[in-house]
Design an enzyme around this catalytic site. Structure first.
Site, PDB file in Angstrom:
ATOM      1  N   ASN A 112       0.819  -1.210   0.000  1.00 24.10           N
ATOM      2  CA  ASN A 112       0.000   0.000   0.000  1.00 24.10           C
ATOM      3  C   ASN A 112       0.859   1.271   0.000  1.00 24.10           C
ATOM      4  OD1 ASN A 112      -2.044  -1.828   0.213  1.00 24.10           O
ATOM      5  ND2 ASN A 112      -2.793  -1.153   2.199  1.00 24.10           N
ATOM      6  N   HIS A 158     -19.130  35.087 -30.597  1.00 22.07           N
ATOM      7  CA  HIS A 158     -20.146  34.213 -31.184  1.00 22.07           C
ATOM      8  C   HIS A 158     -19.760  33.741 -32.600  1.00 22.07           C
ATOM      9  CE1 HIS A 158     -22.901  35.496 -27.951  1.00 22.07           C
ATOM     10  NE2 HIS A 158     -22.427  36.702 -28.188  1.00 22.07           N
ATOM     11  N   SER A 280      -4.602  13.606 -47.515  1.00 23.91           N
ATOM     12  CA  SER A 280      -5.762  12.723 -47.598  1.00 23.91           C
ATOM     13  C   SER A 280      -5.371  11.450 -48.339  1.00 23.91           C
ATOM     14  CB  SER A 280      -6.896  13.430 -48.341  1.00 23.91           C
ATOM     15  OG  SER A 280      -7.892  12.505 -48.737  1.00 23.91           O
ATOM     16  N   ASN A 288      -4.421  18.332 -44.341  1.00 19.23           N
ATOM     17  CA  ASN A 288      -5.334  18.353 -43.204  1.00 19.23           C
ATOM     18  C   ASN A 288      -4.600  18.718 -41.900  1.00 19.23           C
ATOM     19  OD1 ASN A 288      -7.482  17.411 -44.844  1.00 19.23           O
ATOM     20  ND2 ASN A 288      -6.665  15.327 -44.666  1.00 19.23           N
ATOM     21  N   LYS A 327      -4.400   3.731 -11.546  1.00 18.02           N
ATOM     22  CA  LYS A 327      -3.112   3.834 -12.239  1.00 18.02           C
ATOM     23  C   LYS A 327      -3.295   4.043 -13.733  1.00 18.02           C
ATOM     24  CE  LYS A 327      -1.277   0.031 -10.419  1.00 18.02           C
ATOM     25  NZ  LYS A 327      -0.285  -0.982 -10.023  1.00 18.02           N
TER      26      LYS A 327
END
Length: 429
Positions: A112, A158, A280, A288, A327
């Protein structure tokens, strides 16, 4: 699998059950293994100080632990399904090489606190790396803000054209953000920098363990005093480390979104370094931005790891085997998150603006706010100035450099206060 450390005579070990219990533990422990060895060496030193080991036994254990670490680095020792976990592999190797001295290494120690200290050392290492990457990213962004302070850049709210902004403001935002991220990583590192070794299974042992020695030997800032809290902190400290990581990766996600938009033909504000793009498989015309898209996606792994550990912690006090699953979560989070952040500084150094496209995207409506503020400064109530400036008939082609020079509020384009950010960055240790 080798003999289990906890196996008792007459108790049958079911292979299916044992495979479930071990899971991928031994594979995951490869991440921790060198830290586990380091902690074992410090523990052995402490045992010698309280008379459990002789000087010769300590010398043999120290030598064999060094050899094991070197064999692991060189690939001569492989942590695999022969072992239940990394802890048993270390102890088994020492017993094989040293006999009784190897059998003494676990005195006063539990698996532990063994996993706790290895995890804590690993987290310190990862947080140090996070801190360094955030500092480097902030430095790159700040240098570009200083160099490109007055380069006009459309500002959006926006995703709609809003006001004239500048590359200096864009870079300055990321510089300050990653300075904050570095501070967060540093503060979290200080928080987790506590030594749990010697807490055993969470209740201490009836030996005067040299916990102050192991704290110093392992480079911890302080001793984690309560043996019971050492167990309670497992998962909690991992969550804190992931939170520090997530602040940086969240900023990375937003930055990557900007670049994803800015590199489209519709915006065409930025050219990425060629090595940060791919082709591509079917469309010959394509390049890309795969790297920045995966940078953007990396936050998902960090958020998922945080959620997994948070759900594991629905537990009472003391150790529970559920925590074994923490883990994999931290490895996945830091693996993905740091891999993305490692690519960021060079990307930012080498991306190129397309100034002619930046300027072309500045339409007359983007000077309306300047007009409203100018009218208000002349004495017109702002709400009336706002109404007048909203009239498209009053819009005209503006001068972006003049607009930037007029934006004098602290932190705006004419008063970026990059010197303040420079001092903050230099103050980081």
């Amino acid at each position: 699998m080798s003999d289990l450390l906890w196996q008792k005579p007459g108790v049958k070990v079911d292979a299916r059950i044992q495979n479930f219990l071990a899971g991928e533990d031994v594979i995951l422990d490869r991440e921790f293994f060198l830290f586990d060895i380091q902690a074992s060496a410090a523990h052995a030193q402490g045992l010698q100080q309280i008379g459990i080991l002789s000087a010769d036994e300590l010398a043999g254990l120290s030598r064999e632990l060094d050899v094991l670490a070197e064999d692991f680095r060189a690939g001569r020792f492989v942590l695999d399904e022969r072992f239940e976990d990394g802890h048993s592999a270390i102890e088994g190797r020492l017993i094989e090489r040293l006999g009784d001295a190897g059998r003494k290494i676990h005195t006063g120690r539990s698996r532990n606190d063994q996993i706790l200290v290895a995890t804590r050392l690993w987290l310190k290492d990862r947080l140090s790396h996070l801190y360094a990457l955030c500092r480097e990213t902030a430095e790159v962004a700040l240098a570009r803000a200083e160099a490109e302070a007055q380069l006009p850049l459309p500002g959006y709210t926006h995703l709609q054209r809003a006001v004239v902004s500048s590359a200096g403001m864009w870079w300055g935002a990321w510089a300050e953000g990653f300075i904050d991220n570095a501070v967060r990583a540093q503060q979290t590192l200080e928080w987790v920098d506590a030594n749990p070794l010697g807490s055993a299974a969470g209740y201490g042992v009836n030996l005067p363990l040299a916990r102050d020695h192991t704290t110093q030997a392992l480079g911890f800032g302080r001793l984690q005093v309560s043996a019971a809290y050492a167990q309670l902190s497992r998962g909690k400290f991992e969550l804190g480390a992931i939170d520090a990581l997530s602040t940086a990766v969240l900023d990375l996600r937003r930055l990557a979104w900007d670049l994803s938009l800015f590199t489209t033909a519709e915006f065409a504000f930025v050219a990425l370094p060629a090595e940060y793009t791919t082709g591509s498989s079917i469309m010959p015309n394509k390049r890309n931005p795969d790297v920045i898209e995966l940078m953007r996606a990396s936050y998902a792994s960090v958020a998922a790891a945080r959620s997994e550990i948070e759900h594991l912690l629905s537990l009472p006090s003391g150790y529970h085997r559920d925590l074994q699953f923490s883990k994999g979560a931290i490895f996945h989070a830091f693996g993905r998150g740091l891999a993305a952040l490692e690519l960021l500084p060079d990307l930012l150094r080498n991306l190129e603006w397309k100034p002619e496209n930046l300027r072309a995207a500045l339409d007359p409506s983007m000077y309306a706010t300047d007009l409203a503020v100018d009218l208000a400064r002349q004495g017109l109530p702002f709400r009336d100035a706002y109404k007048q400036a909203a009239d498209p008939a009053r819009w005209a082609e503006g001068d972006p450099e003049a607009s930037l020079a007029a934006r004098v509020s602290p932190g705006a384009s004419a008063d970026l206060r990059l010197d303040v950010l420079r001092r903050r960055l230099q103050a980081l240790t």
